[in-house]
Every structure is written in structure tokens, then in C-alpha cells.
Design a protein around this motif. Structure first.
Motif, mmCIF file in Angstrom:
data_model
loop_
_atom_site.group_PDB
_atom_site.id
_atom_site.type_symbol
_atom_site.label_atom_id
_atom_site.label_comp_id
_atom_site.label_asym_id
_atom_site.label_seq_id
_atom_site.Cartn_x
_atom_site.Cartn_y
_atom_site.Cartn_z
ATOM 1 N N LEU A 121 0.846 -1.051 -0.072
ATOM 2 C CA LEU A 121 -0.127 -0.072 -0.135
ATOM 3 C C LEU A 121 0.627 1.482 -0.197
ATOM 4 O O LEU A 121 0.467 2.176 -0.817
ATOM 5 N N LEU A 122 1.931 1.279 0.863
ATOM 6 C CA LEU A 122 2.787 2.613 1.101
ATOM 7 C C LEU A 122 3.357 2.860 -0.462
ATOM 8 O O LEU A 122 3.292 4.277 -0.818
ATOM 9 N N PRO A 123 4.294 1.752 -1.241
ATOM 10 C CA PRO A 123 4.731 1.984 -2.097
ATOM 11 C C PRO A 123 3.792 2.527 -3.277
ATOM 12 O O PRO A 123 4.201 3.239 -4.127
ATOM 13 N N TRP A 124 2.600 2.047 -3.274
ATOM 14 C CA TRP A 124 1.708 2.211 -4.411
ATOM 15 C C TRP A 124 1.255 3.668 -4.218
ATOM 16 O O TRP A 124 1.034 4.513 -5.214
ATOM 17 N N LEU A 125 0.956 4.113 -2.870
ATOM 18 C CA LEU A 125 0.729 5.486 -2.607
ATOM 19 C C LEU A 125 1.611 6.449 -3.162
ATOM 20 O O LEU A 125 1.571 7.306 -3.918
ATOM 21 N N LEU A 126 2.939 6.332 -2.790
ATOM 22 C CA LEU A 126 4.134 7.229 -3.078
ATOM 23 C C LEU A 126 4.415 7.125 -4.527
ATOM 24 O O LEU A 126 5.036 7.827 -5.001
ATOM 25 N N ALA A 127 3.898 6.004 -5.376
ATOM 26 C CA ALA A 127 4.360 5.799 -6.940
ATOM 27 C C ALA A 127 3.254 6.802 -7.297
ATOM 28 O O ALA A 127 4.063 7.561 -8.459
ATOM 29 N N TYR A 128 2.235 7.235 -7.098
ATOM 30 C CA TYR A 128 1.543 8.258 -7.484
ATOM 31 C C TYR A 128 2.343 9.641 -7.292
ATOM 32 O O TYR A 128 2.163 10.682 -8.206
ATOM 33 N N GLN A 129 2.699 9.870 -6.137
ATOM 34 C CA GLN A 129 3.617 11.058 -5.767
ATOM 35 C C GLN A 129 4.800 11.282 -6.727
ATOM 36 O O GLN A 129 5.103 12.330 -7.058
#
Length: 554
Positions: A121-129
Motif C-alpha cells: 500500500l505505501l509504495p503504491w501511494l508514493l508511486a503516484y507522488q
């Protein structure tokens, strides 16, 4: 009765005057809070912009296998739209992005691929950033890693830590009764914990800790101030779940927050708290399934799957010779679908590389291209051979976690003695209280919080006590392989998310000693040691604690 001059001396100020004085004192305190917060934030930013790691002699903006594993996933998602790391690892500078925190399993194409072992979840969210930053600046992780990593860490780590510091200052100013206590709590939050130490590296502990602080703030508003606004229920639900998504034991915080909210308003709990939890749970498992075609997080796949079929006989010599006896071969073919295995004639039979107890015989049967694998297990005292579906995603050629790896760090081999591990985990070379003795004040404080009505959050005190006991026991009683103090880490990182809970628990203790000079001196000494432990690993948080390096490292 005749009045005296002394009677007039003790007359209280009129209400509006008392309120004005308190407002002035509060403003003065907040000047100090903001000074401490700004100095702490500037220190974090200065560290972020000046320090760097090294990988194979090359300067890199990350420091350890832990954060490198997440950065590889972010780069793979942002540049190649996949959780699989193969393209990143096979690039020209691929080894600089490689990590021991990875697993291997079959992808959607039926071929083996490498993936990060970290929750998705965290890498997925940061990938959008990352995608947004790449769009705005035209800079990528492959070509401008320092610029991109530092920008993202500023947004995803240091800004949330700043929010944490503000929230803790608000809680201290609200809950503490003495100015001494308020200032010590803010000073401890800004400089006395490892949270600021780890603000310059990508870690799951920052979002989980900040989330826990927001949950505590929301629960205080609900319980102490009786502010039954829907928003506080939503904050408690959303951020307790997000804390658990980043630090699994924080599921205990979800349970406590739910109970506290339910006692205040069952309807608002169901309509405000529950949807936030549901959103995070859905995102957690959906991203995990997209990445791994499996609902279970990757880090949980490190043991053999369930036995599918049992075969009796004496096959040890044949298996050791690299031959697959007919009975076992027929059993594998008959249960091919359950085993998810289609072995070829060129199959390879070996003892496998995963650590097992001495009384266990274990063989790995696999195709040369790793497209099919099954496990055969036999206890030496029996003639029963169980055939298992392969499930150990950490068992692959060259795996750092292999039993045959002579270069595996001693700390990653686990601690055999639970008592020894508990000692060093709490008061030894990786100890919570030895590295950060300021937490000693949280121990009596949480009991005072539970039984003293003056703070009007008894239920939260019982929740903090229960969570602390459950989480500490969870880590102390882990299997031997897991008893590793969080690996190469300058502090007990598995407990970082408890920082806001323990800061609140310290408040009653500090209030009790606010007029006791000797104890105040001891408090300042404990705070100084805690701040020193946090600052010791200024240039790299992913190193052993100073106690371990000074007294235990040969």
C-alpha cells in the motif's frame, strides 16, 4: 465577620482576567513550542539535503535494504507500471537498487519475478507522488535519484513528522497540568525519540507513528472534550487502520479506538469510524492482490505450504542422489493442480536452502526455470513423506536468507533464547529503556492515567496500557528467526508507532514531579541520553545502536 487584608490578597482574579492571563501564558508556551518544532524540522531538512548512502562504491540517496526495497517498487511502478522489480534490477545500475528484502514467485505470465517483500500500500501511494513529481519536473529516479528521493522524502516523511510534532504539542498543552510537563513533552517529541532520526529514510514507521498521533488526538477530543463531531470518528477510523497497514501490530490500536468510539456513540462509530477502516483494508488487500495475485502479504510467505499428500516408503537415498522415486512422481502428477506444479523431465532435486531443524529432511523439486516447485518433507524417525505446495517466496537462488549464506549478518540469524532477547530488547544493547530512558516515566504514568480522574481519559489510559503490553509481548515471543531487534537499526523501530501513546502516558508522571527538583534533574538527564541516542546515527539511521557498537560489537 470582619475582613482582613489577607482575605483580599487571596481573592481570585475575575473570570475575564484569569482567562486573559491564561491566554498570555499559552501564547508564550506556543512561542517555545514553535521554536523547538522549527529547530527540529530545520535539522531534519539539513540532514536530508546533506547526507547520502553508498552502494557498491556509488553514492546513493538511500541507506539500507529496507528503504531500497521500497524505492525499487516505487521506481518500477512509476516507470514501468508493475510491482515486479526485474526491469529495475536488470537495468545498467540495477545492483544499486537491489535489496535483500525481496521475494520471488510466479507472476501473471507464469514466469518467476522478483518483488519487494514490503507491504504494497505505501509504495503504491508514493508511486503516484513520484509520477506527479516526474510530470512536473521531468526528473526520474533512474536519472536524478538524489533530487527525486529528497523531494519525496521531504513531502512524505518530514512534512508528516512536522504534523506529528504539532499534534503532540497540542496534546501536551491540553492534557498536562504544569508548564514543566508541557515543555518536556514537546522537547521529547522534537529531539528525544528516533522518529526524527528516521525522517531522512523511507520507512513505514513514519506514517504509522503520525497516524497513531492523529488517532490519540481524535480520541482525546471525543472523550475528554466530548466533541462528538463525525470528523473525529472518521479520523480515528481512517488513521488507526492506516497505522495498522504500515505496522501490523497497530491492529491493537484499531481495536482500542473502535471501543472508545463505540462507547461514545455506536451510530457515529458505524457511520464515521468504520468506513475509514474499510477504505484502508480494501486498499491494502487490493494492492497486495494486484502485486502478488495473493491476498497474503509477501513477507508472510516464508515457510512451506500445507501438505497436499502423504506417501510412505524409503526415498531418502534416491532423493539425495537427485532422483525422484516413482511413488512420489505419481503422487505429484495426481495432485498437480493442488500443488500448482507442472514438473518437466529436466527437474532438479536438491536439499533446498531454507533453514530447518536437524531432525527434518527436506527436498526441493523444481524445474530449471523455476516455473514449478514442490517441497518434499520427511521426519527422520518416520517413513512418511509429505508433499507440500511451494510457498516460501524467500527461497530462491542467491537469497540472503538462505541457510547456506555465510555472509548473513549475525543479527539476522535471530536469537535462540527468549529471555536473552527480552533483556536486550527492553534494557540491553537494543533496549527501549536503555536507549531512550525518557520512556521510564511512561511506565508509572500510564497507571496514573488509568486511575486518576483528573485527566478525564481513563479509558485511553487503559487502552495505552493494553496496547503496550500486547505489542511488546508480540515481538518478544516471535519465532527465533524474527528475534532480530528490527535488523540493522539504530533504535527499536518496531515500537516507533507507540511513541505518541507513550508521550501521552508520560504526562501524569511529569506532573507529579514538577515540584520535585531532584526528579526534574533525573528527567533532564534521561531526556539528554534519549536525544543523544537519537542523534548518534545522524548520518545513517540504519546502523546498530551506540550501546551495541561500544560494548557488544567485537
Amino acid at each position: 465577620m470582619n475582613s482582613t487584608s489577607s482575605d483580599h490578597d487571596v481573592n481570585p482574579l475575575p473570570n475575564h482576567d484569569a482567562s486573559r492571563v491564561e491566554d498570555e501564558l499559552s501564547s508564550q508556551r506556543w512561542y517555545i513550542y514553535w521554536l523547538l518544532i522549527c529547530c527540529s524540522v530545520l535539522t531534519m531538512v539539513a540532514r536530508l539535503m546533506t547526507i547520502e548512502g553508498e552502494s557498491y562504491g556509488v553514492s546513493v540517496p538511500y541507506f539500507s535494504a529496507n528503504d531500497r526495497s521500497r524505492w525499487s517498487t516505487i521506481r518500477s511502478l512509476g516507470d514501468h507500471n508493475t510491482f515486479a522489480l526485474d526491469t529495475v534490477l536488470q537495468a545498467e545500475n540495477g545492483r544499486n537498487w537491489d535489496s535483500i528484502d525481496k521475494v520471488m514467485h510466479l507472476g501473471r505470465d507464469g514466469k518467476p519475478h522478483f518483488y519487494s517483500s514490503k507491504p504494497t500500500l505505501l509504495p503504491w501511494l508514493l508511486a503516484y507522488q513520484y509520477v506527479g513529481l516526474k510530470f512536473l519536473t521531468n526528473k526520474s529516479l533512474s536519472e536524478d535519484p538524489f533530487f527525486v528521493v529528497r523531494c519525496m522524502l521531504l513531502l512524505s516523511q518530514i512534512v508528516p513528522v512536522t504534523l506529528f510534532l504539532v499534534v503532540m504539542a497540542k496534546l501536551a498543552d491540553d492534557l498536562a497540568r504544569s508548564d514543566w510537563t508541557k515543555l518536556i513533552i514537546v522537547a521529547a517529541a522534537t529531539y528525544g525519540t528516533f522518529l526524527t532520526t528516521f525522517s531522512v529514510t523511507l520507512t513505514n514507521h513514519i506514517p504509522s507513528t503520525v497516524s497513531a498521533a492523529l488517532v490519540i488526538w481524535a480520541l482525546v477530543m471525543l472523550w475528554r472534550h466530548n466533541q462528538l463531531n463525525w470528523g473525529y470518528f472518521a479520523v480515528a477510523g481512517l488513521f488507526s487502520a492506516f497505522a495498522a497497514a504500515n505496522d501490523l501490530p497497530a491492529a491493537a490500536l484499531v481495536a482500542v479506538a473502535f471501543c472508545v468510539c463505540w462507547l461514545k456513540s455506536p451510530i457515529k462509530t458505524m457511520m464515521g469510524f468504520t468506513p475509514g477502516v474499510a477504505v484502508v483494508v480494501l486498499a491494502f488487500f487490493a494492492t497486495n492482490y494486484i502485486a502478488h495475485q495473493n491476498w497474503t502479504p509477501a513477507y508472510a510467505h516464508r515457510e512451506d505450504g500445507k501438505p497436499i499428500v502423504m506417501v510412505s516408503g524409503e526415498f531418502k537415498e534416491a532423493l539425495d542422489a537427485g532422483e525422484l522415486p516413482l511413488q512420489l512422481q505419481e503422487a505429484i502428477i495426481a495432485h498437480a493442480n493442488e500443488l500448482n506444479a507442472k514438473l518437466t523431465q529436466e527437474r532438479i532435486i536438491s536439499r533446498g536452502t531454507w533453514p530447518v531443524s536437524p531432525d527434518i529432511n527436506r527436498w526441493l523439486v523444481e524445474n530449471p526455470d523455476y516455473t514449478s516447485r514442490v517441497i518434499i518433507v520427511n521426519k527422520q524417525s518416520t517413513d512418511a513423506y509429505s508433499i507440500h505446495k511451494w510457498n516460501n517466496w524467500y527461497e530462491y537462488p542467491g537469497s540472503y536468507w538462505s541457510a547456506e549464506n555465510p555472509n548473513k549478518a549475525q543479527i539476522d540469524r535471530g536469537t535462540s533464547s527468549i529471555s536473552e532477547y527480552a533483556f536486550h530488547f527492553l534494557i540491553g544493547h537494543h533496549g527501549v529503556f536503555s536507549l531512550s530512558p525518557i520512556w521510564l516515566w511512561a511506565v508509572p504514568g500510564v497507571f496514573i492515567l488509568c486511575f486518576a480522574g483528573e485527566y478525564r481519559i481513563r479509558i485511553l489510559g487503559f487502552g495505552i496500557l493494553a496496547i503496550s503490553i500486547v505489542v511488546v509481548l508480540f515481538y518478544v515471543t516471535r519465532p527465533e528467526l524474527d528475534r532480530a531487534y528490527g535488523g540493522m537499526s539504530s533504535g527499536p523501530r518496531w515500537l516507533f508507532w507507540l511513541i505518541p501513546l507513550w508521550l501521552v502516558a508520560m504526562i501524569p508522571s511529569l506532573d507529579r514531579i514538577s515540584h520535585w527538583g531532584a526528579m526534574k534533574v533525573l528527567t533532564l538527564i534521561a531526556l539528554f541520553i534519549s536525544a543523544g541516542s537519537a542523534a548518534y546515527s545522524w548520518s545513517n539511521p540504519w546502523v546498530h545502536p551506540w550501546i551495541y557498537q561500544f560494548f557488544f560489537q567485537s
